[in-house]
Motif scaffolding. Structure first.
Motif, PDB file in Angstrom:
ATOM      1  N   LEU A  79       0.834  -1.203   0.000  1.00 28.77           N
ATOM      2  CA  LEU A  79       0.000   0.000   0.000  1.00 28.77           C
ATOM      3  C   LEU A  79       0.865   1.247   0.000  1.00 28.77           C
ATOM      4  N   ILE A  80       0.288   2.344  -0.485  1.00 32.18           N
ATOM      5  CA  ILE A  80       1.009   3.620  -0.493  1.00 32.18           C
ATOM      6  C   ILE A  80       1.203   4.090   0.943  1.00 32.18           C
ATOM      7  N   ALA A  81       0.164   3.908   1.759  1.00 30.03           N
ATOM      8  CA  ALA A  81       0.179   4.384   3.142  1.00 30.03           C
ATOM      9  C   ALA A  81      -0.622   3.388   3.972  1.00 30.03           C
ATOM     10  N   PRO A  82      -0.412   3.372   5.283  1.00 32.46           N
ATOM     11  CA  PRO A  82      -1.176   2.427   6.104  1.00 32.46           C
ATOM     12  C   PRO A  82      -2.682   2.668   5.951  1.00 32.46           C
ATOM     13  N   LEU A  83      -3.450   1.596   5.964  1.00 33.52           N
ATOM     14  CA  LEU A  83      -4.898   1.708   5.858  1.00 33.52           C
ATOM     15  C   LEU A  83      -5.480   0.657   6.801  1.00 33.52           C
ATOM     16  N   PRO A  84      -5.883   1.082   8.022  1.00 33.53           N
ATOM     17  CA  PRO A  84      -6.242   0.104   9.051  1.00 33.53           C
ATOM     18  C   PRO A  84      -7.329  -0.864   8.610  1.00 33.53           C
ATOM     19  N   TYR A  85      -8.244  -0.431   7.759  1.00 33.04           N
ATOM     20  CA  TYR A  85      -9.346  -1.319   7.396  1.00 33.04           C
ATOM     21  C   TYR A  85      -9.113  -2.068   6.088  1.00 33.04           C
ATOM     22  N   LYS A 125     -10.658  -5.479   5.534  1.00 29.64           N
ATOM     23  CA  LYS A 125     -12.111  -5.514   5.337  1.00 29.64           C
ATOM     24  C   LYS A 125     -12.492  -5.352   3.866  1.00 29.64           C
ATOM     25  N   LEU A 126     -11.608  -4.720   3.111  1.00 31.18           N
ATOM     26  CA  LEU A 126     -11.924  -4.475   1.702  1.00 31.18           C
ATOM     27  C   LEU A 126     -11.894  -5.758   0.879  1.00 31.18           C
ATOM     28  N   VAL A 127     -11.109  -6.756   1.329  1.00 28.86           N
ATOM     29  CA  VAL A 127     -10.883  -7.907   0.443  1.00 28.86           C
ATOM     30  C   VAL A 127     -12.074  -8.848   0.334  1.00 28.86           C
ATOM     31  N   THR A 128     -13.143  -8.587   1.083  1.00 32.60           N
ATOM     32  CA  THR A 128     -14.328  -9.443   0.922  1.00 32.60           C
ATOM     33  C   THR A 128     -15.157  -9.006  -0.279  1.00 32.60           C
ATOM     34  N   ASN A 129     -14.822  -7.862  -0.870  1.00 32.06           N
ATOM     35  CA  ASN A 129     -15.578  -7.373  -2.027  1.00 32.06           C
ATOM     36  C   ASN A 129     -15.349  -8.258  -3.259  1.00 32.06           C
ATOM     37  N   ALA A 130     -16.428  -8.505  -3.978  1.00 33.94           N
ATOM     38  CA  ALA A 130     -16.368  -9.424  -5.129  1.00 33.94           C
ATOM     39  C   ALA A 130     -15.340  -9.009  -6.175  1.00 33.94           C
ATOM     40  N   SER A 131     -15.083  -7.701  -6.290  1.00 31.68           N
ATOM     41  CA  SER A 131     -14.149  -7.272  -7.336  1.00 31.68           C
ATOM     42  C   SER A 131     -12.739  -7.819  -7.081  1.00 31.68           C
ATOM     43  N   LEU A 132     -12.442  -8.194  -5.829  1.00 33.70           N
ATOM     44  CA  LEU A 132     -11.097  -8.687  -5.512  1.00 33.70           C
ATOM     45  C   LEU A 132     -11.023 -10.212  -5.450  1.00 33.70           C
ATOM     46  N   PHE A 133     -12.058 -10.881  -5.944  1.00 31.58           N
ATOM     47  CA  PHE A 133     -12.009 -12.340  -6.002  1.00 31.58           C
ATOM     48  C   PHE A 133     -11.031 -12.775  -7.100  1.00 31.58           C
ATOM     49  N   PRO A 134     -10.440 -13.971  -6.950  1.00 32.79           N
ATOM     50  CA  PRO A 134      -9.526 -14.439  -8.004  1.00 32.79           C
ATOM     51  C   PRO A 134     -10.314 -14.862  -9.244  1.00 32.79           C
ATOM     52  N   VAL A 135      -9.666 -14.806 -10.399  1.00 32.78           N
ATOM     53  CA  VAL A 135     -10.292 -15.339 -11.616  1.00 32.78           C
ATOM     54  C   VAL A 135      -9.297 -16.288 -12.289  1.00 32.78           C
ATOM     55  N   HIS A 136      -9.824 -17.198 -13.085  1.00 36.24           N
ATOM     56  CA  HIS A 136      -9.020 -18.270 -13.677  1.00 36.24           C
ATOM     57  C   HIS A 136      -8.518 -17.844 -15.048  1.00 36.24           C
ATOM     58  N   TRP A 157     -26.924   6.175   0.435  1.00 35.22           N
ATOM     59  CA  TRP A 157     -25.607   5.587   0.220  1.00 35.22           C
ATOM     60  C   TRP A 157     -25.541   4.277   0.977  1.00 35.22           C
ATOM     61  N   CYS A 158     -25.027   3.257   0.322  1.00 33.87           N
ATOM     62  CA  CYS A 158     -24.831   1.976   0.996  1.00 33.87           C
ATOM     63  C   CYS A 158     -23.336   1.728   1.143  1.00 33.87           C
ATOM     64  N   GLY A 159     -22.949   1.286   2.324  1.00 34.02           N
ATOM     65  CA  GLY A 159     -21.529   1.092   2.599  1.00 34.02           C
ATOM     66  C   GLY A 159     -20.910   0.041   1.693  1.00 34.02           C
ATOM     67  N   ASP A 160     -19.707   0.346   1.165  1.00 31.39           N
ATOM     68  CA  ASP A 160     -18.987  -0.640   0.362  1.00 31.39           C
ATOM     69  C   ASP A 160     -18.309  -1.664   1.250  1.00 31.39           C
ATOM     70  N   TYR A 161     -18.005  -1.272   2.469  1.00 32.04           N
ATOM     71  CA  TYR A 161     -17.347  -2.180   3.406  1.00 32.04           C
ATOM     72  C   TYR A 161     -17.800  -1.770   4.793  1.00 32.04           C
ATOM     73  N   ASN A 162     -17.491  -2.616   5.776  1.00 30.68           N
ATOM     74  CA  ASN A 162     -18.083  -2.438   7.099  1.00 30.68           C
ATOM     75  C   ASN A 162     -17.216  -1.540   7.977  1.00 30.68           C
ATOM     76  N   GLU A 163     -17.133  -0.262   7.602  1.00 29.73           N
ATOM     77  CA  GLU A 163     -16.317   0.684   8.357  1.00 29.73           C
ATOM     78  C   GLU A 163     -16.836   2.080   8.025  1.00 29.73           C
ATOM     79  N   ALA A 164     -16.792   2.968   9.020  1.00 28.74           N
ATOM     80  CA  ALA A 164     -17.479   4.254   8.869  1.00 28.74           C
ATOM     81  C   ALA A 164     -16.944   5.130   7.738  1.00 28.74           C
ATOM     82  N   SER A 165     -15.677   4.953   7.348  1.00 22.96           N
ATOM     83  CA  SER A 165     -15.139   5.840   6.310  1.00 22.96           C
ATOM     84  C   SER A 165     -15.881   5.668   4.986  1.00 22.96           C
TER      85      SER A 165
END
Lengths: 307, 537
Positions: B170-176, B179-190, B439-447
């Motif tokens: 990462l460019i800079a620390p990002l505490p959450y 939590k982002l990696v559960t998003n479908a866009s970051l799933f592996p593809v074959h 607005w619906c949260g993209d991930y489970n964190e207030a930011s």
């Protein structure tokens, strides 16, 4: 006659072209685009999307490329919204569905409608007439979006006879409710047109002549009344057939049939430009074709008409 | 030196056995009916994780694919393809350890290279994904540069250290970040499948996936059918053999078909929850759902001049009786909102907003005083234009609020019903005075909420700008406890009132009583087909 058909087909091509141009311009004039979303994407992401789908090109060029791809490869492009599919695939999947339930609805509506109208006309001002007129008025005021939920409530929830939705490759029990929902209103219109047209023909001179020369009543009705009375019915049936086989938004949405009818509304709301154009061209081409069929039928029904 | 961090949930999972899979409780007998059918509002737009941009697509993709981590019933992270991760001392390098037994549906092993390929592909301008920005949000090195075409996708800050070790810089620390990696866009593809079939790789028969299910059938506008993936690493704990999504646009049609037993889960039509709860107490459910409903105020010169005055904005906000909106209009277990972030977001401490404690009479008095102070009253009446998109619920809420403002403040609210795309387009080009927005949260964190109102945010449609707020949001990215900053940021919002919060969403559903394993307390409402099971009646 042949020359007439050739002429009509020749006129169809510029007609379609004008349809394409007007639809294309109207669609792009509507605010928002396929990638307008409540989450506004960064400019770079939008630029990449616009480039991929050619939306960064001037409008005239987009339109020219579009028409060229159709003429050259019969390629209507990729869907902007259903990203795993091309427009050809969307239509190839949805059109057979609506073609099936639309054609059946058409046959049902036509047969029942004409029979109802004819009986009403022949028994004018008797209880048969009142009943037939009553049924057709009742059916007319019940649009498909009212009929569909009632059907599901009765046949799925209460009686448990029919599935409440789905298509399953046109299995009979999945087709019944869509057909009833779609055909009812058309049936009513056909019955009313048939009735009034028959009443008019029944009082005409040639019927009096036919009866006077002693023709049996069934011959008078079938050959000399019903056939000429079909003229206004046929002119209604042509466009109605196109509307029916290209499906109904209500039927497709309410019964999850996967038909092409909902694509019209979906594509417009989603600004799925390519699917919108594809469906418009499909309906346009079918309308032009069946108007021609109607004109040819006219000549067959009414010997006075010559092209 | 790298310090190995194990999430507490990972430990619990390891100790308690597979709590993250379909796991009947003691006393429950399983049903012979091993199929689950759910209602979808719309057809699934794509089955390509890299191209997906909507919630319903994500529901299906979570069944077909599996990312590094999953979420449990309460929204906590639980291992997916990754079993654990290390975080470097400078907090910018995440090293995920992948389970060696993870396989694709064709039997190939799931490797770190699959993730590298999927993430590079997501950023690649050639794919033109709407979710390319998600990598940028994750602060991944070179994400923005790759998407802009300035550097090649292979320059993205992701690396396969070996087959089962995946490194992200990462460019800079990002505490959450995790939590982002559960998003479908970051799933592996074959990759081999995509190379072979091109755009057709997501078609039934072609699609190779690594989740608990494989694609059987996908008919636009009718249904999507998924069958159990025998090669899934945790297939032994998967219960349902078939999972089917049926497209039913109309909520009432969905309800009828639910009652006829055709679907196992459907949405409750607006306003029908109380009756259904009374009639079917074991079926009607309402759980918190991470979305917030507001009226956004245009603070640019194109907006209404009167609304530039904070006293007017506050007066309007105070005069909204939110209890009436949630209890009389929506009636589905939604909560009144006096702040922006959904109350149930993980780790978020609700701010102490002054007017949330007042009675409505007190709020109304204060509102009248503020409006008078701003110079509006009977001799200088205020008229405001409100835009909202077509929906019965939006219409009802807008009418209720118009009445409240008219009665309490004498303000005339003009309601403009617009088609969705027109509404969105006008909002994003600041062509409005006041606009309905959710607005619906993209991930489970207030930011995911609060970033939106930073002056530099692309989604800040009202163009609210406060340097103190911006600073808090920037600091929060690296703070040990960002939640303190979030609470302060919410307090600034209550002072400046750039938006009028109205209510926090609830997911209001009918669920067949024999269906178990759907999330109970996951505000993201992310559900995993592999966790669902059916008990014998």
């Amino acid at each position: 006659m042949f020359a007439y058909i050739v002429k009509r087909i020749a006129v169809a091509i510029p007609t379609l072209l004008i349809l394409i141009i007007i639809s294309f311009l109207l669609m792009h004039a509507a605010p928002g685009g396929p990638f307008t979303s409540e989450k506004k994407y960064p400019a770079q992401v939008l630029a990449n999307l616009n480039e991929k789908y050619g939306l960064d090109q001037p409008l005239w060029k987009q339109m020219a490329t579009y028409v060229w791809n159709i003429v050259r490869h019969f390629d209507f492009g990729p869907s902007f919204v259903y990203k795993d599919r091309t427009v050809n695939e969307v239509i190839a999947q949805g059109f057979p569905v609506t073609l099936v339930y639309g054609s059946i609805s058409f046959v049902v509506a036509t047969i029942v409608g004409i029979a109802l109208g004819a009986v009403a006309a022949l028994k004018q001002n008797t209880w048969v007439d009142y009943l037939a007129v009553g049924i057709s008025i009742g059916a007319q005021v019940l649009p498909s979006f009212v009929i569909a939920p009632i059907l599901v409530l009765v046949f799925t929830l209460w009686l448990g006879w029919l599935p409440g939705g789905g298509w399953e490759h046109g299995e009979v029990r999945y087709v019944i409710m869509p057909v009833i929902a779609l055909s009812t209103a058309y049936m009513a219109s056909i019955a009313r047109i048939t009735r009034s047209s028959m009443l008019e023909v029944l009082t005409s001179n040639h019927i009096r002549t036919a009866r006077a020369k002693g023709l049996p009543e069934w011959k008078v009705i079938l050959r000399h009344t019903l056939k000429p009375a079909m003229l206004p019915v046929v002119s209604y049936l042509g466009p109605a057939f196109v509307t029916m086989i290209t499906g109904s938004v209500v039927v497709d949405m309410y019964f999850s049939t996967g038909g092409i009818g909902r694509s019209f509304v979906d594509a417009a709301l989603n600004r799925d430009y390519s699917v919108m154009m594809g469906v418009t061209i499909l309906v346009g081409a079918l309308t032009i074709f069946f108007n021609l069929v109607v004109d040819i039928l006219y000549a067959w029904i009414d010997p006075k008409i010559r092209y | 030196m790298n310090r190995r961090l194990l999430l507490s949930t990972v430990l619990v999972a390891a100790l308690a056995g597979p709590v993250f899979a379909a796991n009947p409780q003691p006393g429950e007998t399983l049903s012979d009916n091993r199929s689950y059918t759910f209602r979808e509002l719309d057809a699934i737009k794509t089955l390509d994780p890299g191209l997906n941009a909507d919630v319903e697509g994500s529901d299906v993709l979570r069944a077909l694919f599996e990312g590094l981590y999953n979420e449990d019933s309460d929204g906590n992270l639980v291992p997916g393809v990754a079993t654990s991760y290390d975080l470097s001392d400078d907090k910018t390098t995440y090293t995920f350890h992948l389970r060696p037994e993870a396989k694709w549906s064709n039997g190939d092993p799931v490797t770190a290279q699959d993730f590298v390929y999927a993430w590079q592909r997501l950023a690649d301008p050639a794919l033109a994904s709407e979710y390319a920005w998600y990598l940028e949000l994750g602060q991944i090195v070179n994400a923005a540069e790759v998407t802009a075409g300035k550097v090649k996708p292979d320059q993205l800050g992701v690396k396969a250290v070996d087959d089962h070790t995946f490194e992200v810089k990462l460019i800079a620390p990002l505490p959450y970040f995790p939590k982002l990696v559960t998003n479908a866009s970051l799933f592996p593809v074959h990759k081999a499948t995509i190379d072979k079939f091109g755009a057709d790789w997501t078609k039934p028969g072609n699609l190779v996936s690594n989740g608990a299910y494989v694609l059987k059938d996908h008919i636009l506008g009718e249904k999507i059918v998924m069958e159990r993936n025998k090669n899934y690493w945790d297939d032994a704990h998967t219960f349902m053999d078939t999972v089917t999504g049926v497209t039913i646009n109309d909520e009432n049609a969905g309800l009828t078909r639910f009652l006829a037993g055709e679907v196992d889960r459907t949405d409750v039509p607006a306003g029908q929850y109380p009756q259904l709860k009374e009639k079917y107490p074991d079926m009607a459910t309402s759980t918190p759902y991470s979305c917030s409903y507001t009226y956004v105020i245009n603070l640019t010169d194109k907006g209404n001049k009167a609304l530039q005055d904070v006293r007017v904005r506050k007066a309007l906000s105070y005069a909204v009786d939110r209890d009436i909106i949630v209890n009389n209009v929506l009636q589905g277990g939604q909560k009144p909102a006096y702040n922006w972030t959904h109350w149930a977001v993980n780790g978020f401490k609700m701010p102490d907003i002054d007017y949330s404690h007042w009675t409505q009479a007190e709020r109304n008095d204060k509102a009248k005083a503020l409006l008078a102070e701003a110079g509006y009253g009977p001799d200088k009446p205020l008229t405001i234009q409100l835009n909202y998109n077509t929906s019965e619920a939006h219409q009802k809420i807008a009418s209720a609020i118009a009445q409240m403002w008219k009665q309490t403040l004498g303000v005339d609210l003009v309601l403009n019903n617009l088609e969705w795309k027109v509404h969105t387009d006008r909002m994003q080009s600041q062509d409005f005075e006041m606009a309905r927005y959710a607005w619906c949260g993209d991930y489970n964190e207030a930011s995911t909420y609060l970033d939106l109102l930073a002056s530099y945010s692309g989604n800040n449609n009202g163009k609210y700008s406060n340097p103190d707020y911006d600073k808090l949001m920037k600091d929060a990215k690296t703070a040990a406890d960002p939640n303190a900053d979030y609470t302060k940021a919410e307090e600034i919002l209550a002072t400046d009132m750039p938006i009028i919060p109205i209510y926090h969403y609830a997911k209001v559903d009918m669920i067949q009583p024999d269906i178990k394993g759907l999330p109970q307390n996951n505000v993201q409402q992310s559900w995993y087909a592999k966790d669902i099971y059916r008990v014998a009646k």
